[in-house]
Design a protein around this motif. Structure first.
Motif, PDB file in Angstrom:
ATOM      1  N   GLY A  57      57.582  88.410 -26.714  1.00 64.61           N
ATOM      2  CA  GLY A  57      56.381  89.141 -26.908  1.00 64.61           C
ATOM      3  C   GLY A  57      55.271  89.319 -25.846  1.00 64.61           C
ATOM      4  O   GLY A  57      54.392  90.064 -26.003  1.00 64.61           O
ATOM      5  N   VAL A  58      55.496  88.617 -24.729  1.00 62.40           N
ATOM      6  CA  VAL A  58      54.713  88.658 -23.632  1.00 62.40           C
ATOM      7  C   VAL A  58      54.962  89.989 -22.746  1.00 62.40           C
ATOM      8  O   VAL A  58      56.167  90.176 -22.599  1.00 62.40           O
ATOM      9  CB  VAL A  58      54.654  87.302 -22.634  1.00 62.40           C
ATOM     10  N   ALA A  59      54.158  90.462 -22.541  1.00 62.02           N
ATOM     11  CA  ALA A  59      54.089  91.988 -21.806  1.00 62.02           C
ATOM     12  C   ALA A  59      54.529  91.803 -20.372  1.00 62.02           C
ATOM     13  O   ALA A  59      54.394  90.688 -19.692  1.00 62.02           O
ATOM     14  CB  ALA A  59      52.861  92.761 -21.660  1.00 62.02           C
ATOM     15  N   ARG A  60      55.404  92.477 -19.804  1.00 58.71           N
ATOM     16  CA  ARG A  60      56.183  92.615 -18.611  1.00 58.71           C
ATOM     17  C   ARG A  60      54.995  92.712 -17.542  1.00 58.71           C
ATOM     18  O   ARG A  60      55.078  91.618 -16.550  1.00 58.71           O
ATOM     19  CB  ARG A  60      57.094  93.593 -18.163  1.00 58.71           C
ATOM     20  N   GLN A  61      53.948  93.150 -17.638  1.00 55.59           N
ATOM     21  CA  GLN A  61      53.034  93.215 -16.787  1.00 55.59           C
ATOM     22  C   GLN A  61      52.213  91.788 -16.523  1.00 55.59           C
ATOM     23  O   GLN A  61      51.597  91.487 -15.596  1.00 55.59           O
ATOM     24  CB  GLN A  61      51.856  94.248 -17.165  1.00 55.59           C
ATOM     25  N   VAL A  62      52.239  90.881 -17.599  1.00 49.25           N
ATOM     26  CA  VAL A  62      51.767  89.792 -17.582  1.00 49.25           C
ATOM     27  C   VAL A  62      52.571  88.715 -16.770  1.00 49.25           C
ATOM     28  O   VAL A  62      52.100  88.058 -15.790  1.00 49.25           O
ATOM     29  CB  VAL A  62      51.555  88.968 -18.988  1.00 49.25           C
TER      30      VAL A  62
END
Length: 240
Positions: A57-62
């Motif tokens: 669920g963590v965004a790629r940009q993070v």
């Protein structure tokens, strides 16, 4: 024609920190990560899969932002650029995720990165990881299912480089096999005596000491800026 190859670890070597720890800190998953880190009751494969599942669920940009924000070790950029000037093809080899390794590769101007692939769907991590094929095949390491030594032999065959022409740099136990298998090797701020014993040289201070060991010129390279203009190293690939 590639004549010399340098394989450098990411966490604790190029980065002054550990990516999964910083990613957990940035996403509120520190408490869940802690029992999995360096857990000897889990195999490296199990540990890698369980840690990857935490980040579903963590965004790629993070992932990319965290990899950009972790401080580099002193001299990281100058060392990589100095090695490339000296005729080395320079790669990051890490047990971390390719999205992070690619970000760090651009920061230090390395040629390529070999890392496990966190799968994303609609730019969100699925929590499922695909292991880097080069760490599995050819299986030159008899001790580990996944090993950086396998990467060394895979690249030597692909690039027609003798293992004796490879420089390996790392800091922890998962670097021991590749440190032993390379023609030249440096334990950088080794975490355990066994890592120091596996390498031909030990460095405690600045990565630029690698260039000194090799007899290469050392400069501050003021013209090189982190995340700078496009270079040949900006081609994105998991293999050279």
């Amino acid at each position: 024609q590639v004549e010399r190859l340098a394989l450098i670890d990411m966490d604790g070597t190029l980065l002054d920190g550990r990516f999964v720890i910083e990613l957990a800190r940035a996403t509120g998953r520190e408490e869940a990560l802690q029992p999995l880190l360096d857990n000897a009751s889990l195999s490296p494969v199990q540990r890698t899969r369980r840690i990857a599942a935490l980040f579903a669920g963590v965004a790629r940009q993070v992932f990319e932002r965290v990899a950009r924000d972790i401080p580099l070790m002193p001299g990281a950029v100058e060392t990589v650029v100095g090695l490339r000037k000296a005729g080395y093809r320079v790669g990051i080899v890490t047990d971390s995720y390719h999205s992070a390794a690619e970000t760090v590769r651009r920061r230090v101007f390395a040629d390529f990165a070999v890392a496990h692939l966190m799968k994303f769907r609609r730019d969100k991590a699925t929590g499922r990881v695909t292991f880097a094929p080069a760490m599995r095949e050819p299986a030159k390491c008899r001790e580990h299912r996944l090993c950086k030594l396998n990467v060394l032999h895979h690249l030597c065959e692909e690039l027609h480089v003798a293992p004796g022409q490879v420089l390996a740099v790392g800091d922890s136990e998962n670097d021991i096999c590749v440190l032993r298998g390379a023609g030249n090797s440096v334990a950088f701020q080794p975490k355990r005596p066994s890592v120091r014993d596996a390498a031909k040289h030990t460095l405690e201070e600045d990565l630029r000491g690698i260039l000194k060991l090799l007899g290469e010129p050392v400069s501050s390279l003021p013209e090189i800026r982190e995340m700078g203009e496009s270079t040949p190293a900006d081609e994105t690939s998991a293999t050279p």
